[in-house]
Design an enzyme around this catalytic site. Structure first.
Site, mmCIF file in Angstrom:
data_model
loop_
_atom_site.group_PDB
_atom_site.id
_atom_site.type_symbol
_atom_site.label_atom_id
_atom_site.label_comp_id
_atom_site.label_asym_id
_atom_site.label_seq_id
_atom_site.Cartn_x
_atom_site.Cartn_y
_atom_site.Cartn_z
ATOM 1 N N ARG A 88 -0.734 -56.899 1.729
ATOM 2 C CA ARG A 88 -1.423 -57.916 2.677
ATOM 3 C C ARG A 88 -2.211 -58.781 1.532
ATOM 4 N NH1 ARG A 88 -1.494 -56.143 7.972
ATOM 5 N NH2 ARG A 88 -2.314 -57.449 9.312
ATOM 6 N N ARG A 127 -0.683 -60.493 24.303
ATOM 7 C CA ARG A 127 -0.292 -58.932 23.846
ATOM 8 C C ARG A 127 -1.647 -58.359 24.490
ATOM 9 N NH1 ARG A 127 0.559 -57.780 17.808
ATOM 10 N NH2 ARG A 127 -1.435 -58.135 17.596
ATOM 11 N N ARG A 135 -6.632 -52.881 21.737
ATOM 12 C CA ARG A 135 -6.749 -53.429 20.263
ATOM 13 C C ARG A 135 -7.992 -54.141 20.351
ATOM 14 N NH1 ARG A 135 -2.026 -54.886 16.424
ATOM 15 N NH2 ARG A 135 -3.790 -55.783 15.283
HETATM 16 P P1 ADP Z 1 -1.023 -57.667 12.798
HETATM 17 O O1 ADP Z 1 0.328 -57.658 12.627
HETATM 18 O O2 ADP Z 1 -1.477 -58.282 14.063
HETATM 19 O O3 ADP Z 1 -1.773 -58.531 11.657
HETATM 20 P P2 ADP Z 1 -1.659 -54.869 11.947
HETATM 21 O O4 ADP Z 1 -1.716 -53.770 12.774
HETATM 22 O O5 ADP Z 1 -0.683 -55.322 10.833
HETATM 23 O O6 ADP Z 1 -1.771 -56.238 12.732
HETATM 24 O O7 ADP Z 1 -3.017 -55.004 11.176
HETATM 25 C C1 ADP Z 1 -4.408 -54.705 11.793
HETATM 26 C C2 ADP Z 1 -5.434 -54.672 11.158
HETATM 27 O O8 ADP Z 1 -5.297 -53.596 10.125
HETATM 28 C C3 ADP Z 1 -5.756 -55.911 10.086
HETATM 29 O O9 ADP Z 1 -6.425 -56.971 10.352
HETATM 30 C C4 ADP Z 1 -6.580 -54.909 8.955
HETATM 31 O O10 ADP Z 1 -7.974 -54.870 9.072
HETATM 32 C C5 ADP Z 1 -5.956 -53.961 8.732
HETATM 33 N N1 ADP Z 1 -4.656 -53.496 7.928
HETATM 34 C C6 ADP Z 1 -3.648 -53.129 8.169
HETATM 35 N N2 ADP Z 1 -2.889 -53.322 7.106
HETATM 36 C C7 ADP Z 1 -3.770 -53.601 6.141
HETATM 37 C C8 ADP Z 1 -3.658 -53.930 4.881
HETATM 38 N N3 ADP Z 1 -2.351 -53.631 4.141
HETATM 39 N N4 ADP Z 1 -4.551 -54.044 3.933
HETATM 40 C C9 ADP Z 1 -5.855 -54.319 4.519
HETATM 41 N N5 ADP Z 1 -5.940 -54.205 5.770
HETATM 42 C C10 ADP Z 1 -5.019 -53.739 6.493
#
Ligand code: ADP
Length: 188
Positions: A88, A127, A135
């Site tokens: 990310r 959702r 969530r």
């Molecule tokens: P979405 O697909 O709706 O963005 P995710 O389930 O991928 O949701 O992520 C939800 C939250 O989990 C993010 O907003 C962040 O706070 C945390 N998160 C998930 N993956 C990462 C990552 N690779 N780096 C930092 N934070 C993460």
């Protein structure tokens, strides 16, 4: 098959990842799912991540890189995987490159799902209603922050991977089935 699926919150990454898991018999490595499980289990990592995720901010790079490094070594990921929600940030992508080089493996493709901003808000609202509010980060204010964080920190990864030459840009606006077939066509 070693894949990354990218796209803004609400783009359908998780939905498509689950379908690709079946199609290619590879595990889905979702950092979001792993973090939510850690919060549920009240582990130290979960406690650290809880407030950050509820605000829609990013969990520190070291934490998520640690999760991924460990998962890449597990038996079910030996023949491939689909990374959902990771990397990310550019720092996470660089760390992933390092990890994969060390393990002697390479990515086959980075799937980038394109959707328009209005559709994202509508999808996430839906959702939130369907999940009965399980969530903490699926509300409008936090969503706005998640989209901002995406634009600032995550979107630049598309250019990062374009330079590596393995991005497949997919129109994410169709039905679930249409998007799936666009992905499988692109993967060849
Ligand atoms: P979405 O697909 O709706 O963005 P995710 O389930 O991928 O949701 O992520 C939800 C939250 O989990 C993010 O907003 C962040 O706070 C945390 N998160 C998930 N993956 C990462 C990552 N690779 N780096 C930092 N934070 C993460």
């Amino acid at each position: 098959m070693r894949l990354i699926i990218m796209g803004p919150p609400g783009a359908g990454k998780g939905t498509q990842a689950k379908i690709l898991v079946e199609k290619y018999s590879i595990p889905q490595l979702s950092t979001g799912d792993i973090l939510r499980a850690a919060i549920q289990a009240k582990t130290p990592m979960g406690l650290q991540a809880k407030e950050i995720m509820a605000r829609g901010d990013l969990v520190p790079d070291e934490v998520v890189c640690g999760i991924v490094s460990e998962r890449l070594d597990s038996a079910d990921a030996k023949n491939g995987f689909i990374l959902d929600g990771f990397p990310r940030t550019i720092a996470q992508a660089e760390e992933l490159d390092r990890m994969m080089e060390e393990k002697g493996i390479a990515l086959d493709a980075v799937i980038s799902l394109d959707v328009d901003a209005d559709a994202l808000v509508a999808r996430i609202k839906q959702r939130a209603e369907e999940s009965g509010g399980t969530r903490a980060d699926d509300n409008e204010e936090v969503l706005r922050n998640r989209l901002e964080v995406y634009g600032e920190l995550t979107k630049p990864l598309i250019a990062y991977y374009k330079k590596q030459g393995n991005v497949k840009s997919i129109d994410g606006m169709g039905s679930i089935e249409e998007v799936t077939s666009a992905i499988t066509d692109a993967l060849g």
